[in-house]
Design an enzyme around this catalytic site. Structure first.
Site, short mmCIF file in Angstrom:
data_model
loop_
_atom_site.label_atom_id
_atom_site.label_comp_id
_atom_site.label_asym_id
_atom_site.label_seq_id
_atom_site.Cartn_x
_atom_site.Cartn_y
_atom_site.Cartn_z
N TYR A 1 1.16 -3.96 -3.18
CA TYR A 1 0.16 -4.40 -3.87
C TYR A 1 0.87 -6.60 -3.73
O TYR A 1 2.55 -6.63 -3.91
CB TYR A 1 0.64 -4.52 -5.16
CG TYR A 1 0.22 -2.80 -5.80
CD1 TYR A 1 0.79 -1.65 -5.71
CD2 TYR A 1 -1.13 -2.99 -6.10
CE1 TYR A 1 -0.03 -0.63 -5.15
CE2 TYR A 1 -1.03 -1.52 -6.60
CZ TYR A 1 -1.00 -0.43 -5.50
OH TYR A 1 -1.42 0.87 -5.78
N HIS B 1 -5.44 -4.56 -7.87
CA HIS B 1 -5.84 -3.70 -6.65
C HIS B 1 -5.24 -4.18 -5.48
O HIS B 1 -4.62 -4.77 -5.14
CB HIS B 1 -6.67 -3.02 -6.45
CG HIS B 1 -7.37 -2.40 -7.33
ND1 HIS B 1 -7.93 -0.72 -7.84
CD2 HIS B 1 -8.93 -3.51 -8.53
CE1 HIS B 1 -9.00 -1.08 -9.19
NE2 HIS B 1 -9.35 -2.24 -9.45
N LYS C 1 -9.97 -1.88 0.35
CA LYS C 1 -8.30 -2.36 1.09
C LYS C 1 -8.23 -1.88 2.53
O LYS C 1 -9.12 -1.38 2.90
CB LYS C 1 -7.57 -0.85 0.96
CG LYS C 1 -7.67 -0.54 -0.66
CD LYS C 1 -6.14 0.72 -1.18
CE LYS C 1 -6.22 0.77 -2.25
NZ LYS C 1 -7.20 0.27 -3.43
#
Lengths: 449, 411
Positions: free
Chosen positions: A332, A340, A386
């Site tokens: 993070y 996120h 991601k």
């Protein structure tokens, strides 16, 4: 003009109250939500070690000069403490091989300063007590779990609405077409009726399994709201907090070894564990079943994963476990309260040194991951937005085994240097080497420009 | 129950990276195609039949359009026909005169004619843009008039061209797929096993200088450098007074990591290549190399001066290889030039990390299905996030997406 480039200032964020204002406006006609807590203030310290930057320097404002001078003098006369005093305390539970923090203030501090640990009864932030209080109507504070539940509920309602509208449109069209055909053939009509009956079946299954959109009139719609605060319960005086914070082995070792902010105890009254004992415990418990050995080879899973954890923490990332996404860690930028995770980490040990040739660890690593595994992991990461990062860790040979030898020059003969009792963890960490490779699916059809 | 997939009458050569069962296709756009200049959009998906006349008529129209498109008779004027003669020994197809749009990106001039490599000839043959003839009267027969060669069947062309000049099925599939998507594809310099490709060293010297200058600046203004070595058993961050968190993070950084702005260990090209070759042979894993250089369709491409390719592609067989080892990847990444993130990304650390400092595209072929993967040297150690702590996160000021409505995909 604000000149704060030399010492980035954490005490005054220029946008610190923006989010709270935004939350009060009703969006798309939905009911307004309670203002969010100011996370910028709560999580102003990125680590449990405090730093004291000077206040912002404003050239045209003489008051700010005075302020800086006053702060400077005061902090020089009596420097504020950098470390928590006394140390934060955590318990080592031998039965489960886990590390617990039970003191509430410590739990809050560890979560707020660097997002360490996980609430044992919560998703990540320890909020069990808040949720209980809300359930019993004592408190009206919101927790992230409730937000998530509410958002999911809203999304499901939206989807039900949409499905209903689509169904109605189809029915309308069917009616029109049968009307147009005036005396349409019986076959067509019976088909249509079958479709309608299917639609009705669907409706009944939907309403039985999930709470309906605008439920049938005999059900009060308020019962579908998440956790309605009941009004007639007697207020209990105190609710004991049944939740503790659990620290992962890497987090524990980072807090103890790198930051000196935490001490580990075997019992609440015992003296703190020395670092070498703690390291041995964590290395021993990094395999299942635990393998107690006096010597620890550099290929120990805990040492490898800690190297990666420490590396990313030292660059300023907030590192959290990534098991929920099938990876080792999540990175993070400022913490899970803000945004996120951007990157997901898979740790790949690499046994490049000649010492490892022919050894069990290296043979397992040399076969490599199959392409199917790589694609599966990558697909999951792109689905959750991601970026997959493969972190290769070059594992050094044990001290004494590869002394004075270069790569590819033939290693030790297995007798010497199986591992060592670690007396110098810092120099051991300095012998690992990390390389990060970003992986991404490449589609020819979308890379054309 | 879903609309049946229209697989039996699919177009003859679908792009290999698209799974045709992924979506039910609406082919009505085909009937509009000749009149519009832009690519038509695909229609909306219907997941199940709902018995309306409009749906079934839409489906029927789509089928008709597809059949009409397939039944269109393609013809070629004799003067446009390309006829090549295959030389069995070299695998080269010789065409007397180059014609058509493909001559701009494929083949090479030689002795007044046009020479096509096996994959180029096969690709053109598959498209119907080329006719390949036997040299002479037939296989094994020498002599005879050059023009009297018989046309070669597609099967024969595959039999002779796949396997010629190091072309295997995997490489051809990647080549043909990229060509069909509009890219310009050429063989890289490391096509054959024994080829020595260039090993690129570190970045140009100017960057090194700037780094030194930056370090000097940092020493002057960013607070004290870490002087003494950290204690053997911690703590790395002892008790004291810290002005900024950057100081604390600097104390913490002890784990060495790969710096992508410098070459790993190869200084000069020839010895470096053989050195890493030997190291790889020792470890028993085969050497990877970028075998195709790829230019985007939008890149102005000149045959005489191709310029630097947009992508470099290495081809792997999924069945007889696994994910490469660090050694293989290091060797592979060293063989592509230094390509740092552009200066426009300076304030976007995530974008910079995603771009990386060197990158390569792996084409993994599993029994005819190609999957591409981009691998890049991220260089996390060049992005010191703690230096940005006070500044927010670039474009995402104020805490990023946070708790948005309905965009959560997990934290």
């Amino acid at each position: 003009m604000i000149i704060a480039a030399w010492w980035p200032d954490l005490r005054s964020w220029p946008w610190s109250n923006k989010s709270a204002h935004q939350a009060e406006k009703p969006i798309n006609g939905r009911p307004p939500r309670a203002p969010r807590p100011n996370y910028n203030k709560i999580h102003a310290q990125p680590l449990p070690v405090n730093a004291y930057p000077l206040p912002p320097f404003i050239a045209h404002n003489p008051l700010s000069w005075l302020h800086i001078a006053a702060v400077y003098i005061r902090e020089n006369l009596s420097p504020p403490p950098s470390h928590p005093e006394p140390h934060y305390r955590a318990l080592w539970l031998a039965s489960t091989g886990t590390i617990h923090v039970t003191d509430e203030q410590t739990i809050r501090a560890l979560w707020e300063k660097g997002f360490f640990g996980k609430g044992s009864l919560s998703r990540s932030e320890p909020t069990w007590l808040e949720r209980e209080k809300r359930k019993l109507g004592v408190s009206a504070a919101d927790t992230s779990e409730q937000w998530t539940r509410q958002r999911r509920e809203e999304r499901r309602q939206f989807k039900n609405e949409r499905a209903k509208k689509e169904r109605e449109a189809i029915e309308e069209r069917l009616r029109q077409e049968t009307g147009d055909a005036a005396n349409g053939t019986a076959v067509v009509r019976s088909e249509n009726q079958r479709e309608i009956s299917i639609v009705h079946e669907e409706q009944t299954t939907i309403s039985s399994s999930t709470p309906p959109v605008n439920g049938p009139p005999n059900q009060p719609s308020s019962s579908h709201l998440p956790n309605p605060p009941p009004q007639h319960l007697p207020l209990p005086l105190t609710i004991p907090n049944r939740e503790h914070l659990q620290l992962s082995p890497e987090e524990t070792f980072f807090l103890v070894y790198a930051l000196d902010a935490l001490t580990i105890h075997l019992t609440p009254t015992s003296p703190p564990l020395p670092l070498s004992t703690l390291l041995n415990l964590l290395c021993t418990h990094s395999t299942f079943p635990p393998t107690p050995t006096p010597t620890i080879p550099p290929s120990n899973p805990f040492l490898i994963s800690y190297t990666v954890y420490h590396h990313f923490r030292s660059l300023g990332w907030v590192v959290r476990p990534g098991i929920k996404f099938g990876v080792d860690y999540l990175l993070y930028q400022r913490g899970p309260a803000f945004a996120h995770a951007q990157f997901s980490i898979v740790v790949v040990p690499s046994y490049r040194h000649a010492y490892w040739r022919g050894r069990q660890e290296a043979e397992v690593g040399r076969k490599g991951k199959s392409w199917w595994w790589v694609h599966a992991v990558n697909r999951v990461q792109s689905q959750v937005l991601k970026n997959l990062v493969l972190v290769f860790v070059e594992v050094p040979p044990p001290v004494g085994a590869g002394e004075g030898e270069r790569d590819g020059q033939g290693g030790g003969d297995g007798q010497q240097g199986q591992g060592e009792e670690i007396k110098d963890i810092t120099s051991l960490l300095k012998r690992y080497k990390i390389r990060e490779l970003v992986l991404k699916r490449w589609t020819p059809n979308r890379s054309r420009d | 129950m879903t609309t049946p997939p229209l697989s039996p009458s699919r177009p003859p050569s679908p792009p290999p990276d698209l799974d045709p069962t992924d979506e039910t296709q609406d082919f009505r756009f085909l009937s509009l195609a000749p009149t519009t200049s832009t690519l038509p959009r695909r229609g909306e998906k219907d997941f199940e039949p709902h018995g309306t006349v409009s749906q079934s008529s839409t489906l029927a129209a789509s089928r008709d359009a597809m059949h009409a498109a397939l039944s269109y008779t393609r013809s070629q004027a004799p003067k446009h026909a390309l006829v090549g003669v295959l030389e069995l020994e070299s695998g080269i197809t010789r065409v007397e005169r180059e014609r058509g749009i493909h001559a701009r990106t494929m083949g090479r001039e030689k002795g007044g004619g046009w020479e096509l490599l096996p994959e180029e000839a096969l690709y053109l043959l598959e498209r119907g843009g080329l006719e390949v003839r036997w040299r002479g009267g037939g296989p094994g027969e020498e002599g005879g008039g050059e023009d009297e060669g018989l046309p070669m069947s597609l099967q024969a062309a595959y039999a002779f061209l796949v396997g010629a000049q190091g072309l295997n099925v995997e490489r051809y599939l990647v080549y043909a797929g990229l060509k069909r998507s509009g890219y310009v594809v050429l063989r890289g310099p490391a096509w054959y096993e024994g080829d020595e490709e260039r090993h690129y060293g570190g970045p140009p010297a100017a960057i090194e200088e700037e780094k030194g200058w930056k370090r000097w600046w940092g020493m002057l203004f960013q607070g004290k450098e870490v002087g003494q070595s950290p204690p053997a058993m911690g703590p790395l961050v002892g008790k004291g007074f810290y002005r900024s968190h950057a100081d604390i993070y600097r104390l913490l950084s002890i784990v060495p990591c790969h710096d992508p702005t410098t070459a790993t260990k190869h200084e000069n090209t020839s010895s470096a290549s053989s050195q890493s070759n030997r190291a790889l042979e020792d470890s028993g894993s085969p050497r990877l190399r970028p075998c195709f250089y790829v230019w985007k369709p939008s890149t102005p491409y000149k045959k005489s001066a191709p310029g630097a390719p947009d992508f470099r592609v290495a081809v792997l067989d999924a069945r007889d290889s696994s994910f490469p080892t660090l050694q293989q990847l290091d060797d592979l990444l060293q063989s592509v030039p230094y390509n740092p993130p552009p200066a426009s990304m300076e304030r976007q650390p995530v974008q910079k990390l995603k771009h990386g400092y060197r990158n390569i595209i792996l084409a993994i072929v599993d029994q005819g299905v190609v999957s591409y993967m981009r691998i890049a040297d991220a260089g996390f150690c060049k992005e010191k996030l703690y230096d940005r702590l006070g500044r927010g996160t670039g474009s995402k000021r104020g805490g990023g997406r946070g708790r948005g409505r309905g965009r959560g995909r997990g934290r």
